[in-house]
Motif scaffolding. Sequence first.
Motif, PDB file in Angstrom:
ATOM      1  N   GLN A  41       0.852  -1.192  -0.151  1.00 44.11           N
ATOM      2  CA  GLN A  41       0.167   0.059   0.046  1.00 44.11           C
ATOM      3  C   GLN A  41       0.831   1.425   0.045  1.00 44.11           C
ATOM      4  O   GLN A  41       0.424   2.329  -0.425  1.00 44.11           O
ATOM      5  N   PRO A  94      -2.035   0.587   5.284  1.00 44.46           N
ATOM      6  CA  PRO A  94      -3.102  -0.687   5.313  1.00 44.46           C
ATOM      7  C   PRO A  94      -4.083  -0.583   6.463  1.00 44.46           C
ATOM      8  O   PRO A  94      -3.852  -0.104   7.574  1.00 44.46           O
ATOM      9  N   GLU A  99       0.528  -5.863   5.269  1.00 47.14           N
ATOM     10  CA  GLU A  99      -0.068  -6.614   4.227  1.00 47.14           C
ATOM     11  C   GLU A  99      -0.111  -7.897   4.894  1.00 47.14           C
ATOM     12  O   GLU A  99       0.786  -8.484   5.211  1.00 47.14           O
ATOM     13  N   ASP A 105      -8.390  -4.207  -2.318  1.00 49.00           N
ATOM     14  CA  ASP A 105      -7.573  -3.287  -1.827  1.00 49.00           C
ATOM     15  C   ASP A 105      -6.468  -2.964  -2.705  1.00 49.00           C
ATOM     16  O   ASP A 105      -5.041  -2.642  -2.662  1.00 49.00           O
TER      17      ASP A 105
END
Length: 977
Positions: free
Chosen positions: A122, A129, A136, A423
């Motif tokens: 991210q 995140p 992650e 995501d």
Amino acid sequence: MSMAVASLRLLARGRHRIRLPAPLAVPGGRAAFLSGAAEEVPQADAPPPPPPGRKVLESFRDEFEVGGRVISFETGKMARFANGSVVISMDDTHVLSTVAAAKSSEPVRDFLPLTVDYQEKQYAQGVIPTTYMRREGAPKERELLCGRIIDRPIRPLFPSGFYHEVQITVNVISSDGKQDPDVMAANASSAALMLSDIPWNGPIGVIRVGRIDGKFVLNPTVDELGLSDLNLVYACSRDKTLMIDVQAREITERDLQAGMKLAHAEAIKCIDPQIRLAKRAGKLKKEYKISLISDKSYEKIRTLSEAPIEEVFTDSTYGKFERGEALENITQTVKAKLEEECDEDSLKFLHKAVDTVRKQVIRKRIIEKGLRVDGRQLDQVRPLYCESSTYPILHGSALFSRGDTQVLCTVTLGAPGDAQRLDSIVGPPTKRFMLHYSFPPFSINEVAKRGGLNRREVGHGTLAEKALLAVLPPESEFPYTVRVNSEVMASDGSTSMASICGGSMALMDAGIPVREHVAGVSVGLVSEVDPTTGDISSYRILTDILGLEDHLGDMDFKIAGTRKGITAIQLDIKPAGIPLDIICESLEPARKARNQILDHMDQEISSARAINDGSSPRLATLSFSSDSLRKLLFHRKKVEQETGARVSVSDGTVTIVAKTQPIMDKALEKIEFLVGREIEIGRAYKGVVSSIKEYGAFVEFNGGQHGLLHISELSHEPVSKVSDVVSVGQVLSLTCIGQDVRGNIKLSLKATLPHPHKKKDLASNHTDPLPSQEIVGWTAVENMPSRGADCEPSVSKDEDNMMEETPECSTPAVIIRSAAECDAQEAANGPTKKRPKMAKSSPKPSKPASERQEVKRTTAKKTSGALNAKKNKKEKAEDSASDGLELDTVPEQNKSSVQNYSSPSNFRSGSMKLGDVVTAKVYQIRAYGLVLELSDGVRGMHKFEENGRNTFEVGQELLVKCASFNSKGIPVFSLLD
């Protein structure tokens, strides 16, 4: 003092020049020592240490252009310890790809253990995140799919017999959200392998092609892909195709061929920069041990196994497992003979050698004789079986079988809030259509442990999902979230294509208005290669391949679509590339086979069922104001617990999902009662009686609003007392019938009730009939003037905005706006005294004297010609309707009769009660009854009964009994013999 000494010693060690002030206030010799030490001149300063050196990172960079976009490869700056590392850049998106190989020179397996790990962290888009640990987690579906995009074109180019462990790791360093990093990652991985010392027959070029308004676009952005009807990912070497992945909206075979040819010409532009970079910064290829069987051992095994293997393949009566068991017996027989001869080298490669013999036998039969394992023609589809609504209790279900391959597909519908959250650093944040593919071990009669996400299952499910997505209705027309589960019951090739067929039927069975069916079929290839040139000398294209033909063939070309065109493609190959012309040739047999399958599917179910049939959930989308939304959020848990429905709030809209229609109706009623909606005249509402007054009841409904249920709106029949019909706390279904000038809401209960049956028109029996009325009931009289000399008629406006005259001396009407105001007024007036019952009229707005006079003058001009101001009080009175009808004028002959009649004056109707027996005269004859006049001039009514007496005369005296009062307090009489 000791601290001062320590400081001085440290300074002395540092060889600093120090001179303390004198005299030093320290007693005795200690002071002399310190003074002497302080006065000493230190030695000359030593040279300063050399500054740290600067490490120069030697990096190499190569830029090129594809589709108007500049792409660059860079190596040497990052991940220098990796066997090969490359950073690829396009605009502000940067991807790092590294490759490493196992240090052991001996292979540890009998296959290529290639692992591709693609990661999108991210930080690449500047986001932390949202997980609990803010890290992650396990690889997401998109990361697995991007890893497959990299793996599929790279794997065939490793040399035969290379079984060393290789790992490719790809990290997205930064992303601008415009470019999808998957294609960049595949090119970077190819360049990293070229720079490493791992043997590999690359490089490759990978490109994405879209089509907007009929024009192809190279390397389209994410926004451009949203407008494109084609998403083609194409990978190739300089002269052969290695991988194709397509998602389209029914593109024709001809247009797809044009797109692939354009993609090939542009993708090879990525090859030369990789070669130039490898020459400048690449490593020499290392000598790895290749696991190959010797020619001598192979010939021995082939001699022992070829004849029995060919015999098995010749017999088309074998099933999948019977054939596999026969082939395994042949392998065990060869193994026993090699063990007798103690041939360890041949035993080591026995299974690989036997598999090679099988491959050669079956390929030779197909190419030379056109014979397949199960006896089918090369373009023949296996027997089909289609069944929809397999389990009616489910939202949608279907069973699809092609040969021995069988798939059960089910559909589950949900609310928009059930959409999957993504995501990913690119693309949409949610996904409302999901297809989950499951390949359990029992489908191939094996024992295995089920784990987490499987790369193969994710890949096959995504392929089927892309194929069906093209025919789904837009979200504006069908806002449900849809989940399709594909459970493989038995597998003998092309289970992903069977999932598409079964999923299409299940969608229709669930009532989803898909435009048409989607079917898929897998096409294979068997070819012979010229050993001198390496080109394909002969080949055969196979339609609807078996699992064995997939394993022993060269290509698995999965093609799905409708009758109009292709919606999804996935091409996997085993050799080091296939010419594009052969791939284009495979599209036509796939189209013919697809249409055959579609015919069978249409015979089972050809259009979507009604969504309300069976157990399909109901979905309703409502819009509320901000205040109402806040109120709904407060009551959401209560609504869900009491009704069983699911309520979700998103973007100012409220979505309700219920399993059945009764649950939906209950949830809607609950929400409307707790939150309220915009009041609409003629719409039904649920309400609770909050208080009862003499003229009606106040009802709380529509999220706390109050409305008046007047006594005249309780029933089609006359009602004498409100509490006889409703009670406090009672739940009613009411209709909003209007709103007065002051904003008060008027409700009606009788509008929700069925009307009583019409009675026969008795007007034909009268000598002077009145105009026929179509309504049920009969016109009554209300608010008749009293005969007192002091009474002057005044005019007021009733709830229906009808102007009528009322006696000024009668009890004045009072406006009650709400239950609270009513209670407040009663409290202000003090305890009420018991008064005799009077005939009451409906509540009307009271007006000042001046305003009443003005209304009287205005009304006199607007009323009909039958009434005028000069007539006496009786002639001025209007007849009112018992059920809200307009008043009728009295005929002239009836007026004269009434004027000549003199009635007794010893009776006062104000004290009348039920059961009183009085004498009344006929004042007027109506179609459905009589208007009667009492001795004090007050009028009542008598309603004809069926087959009752109907010979009356105006002025006739009758003995009557007070039976009831209508909704406006008018007495209703029954006749006495």
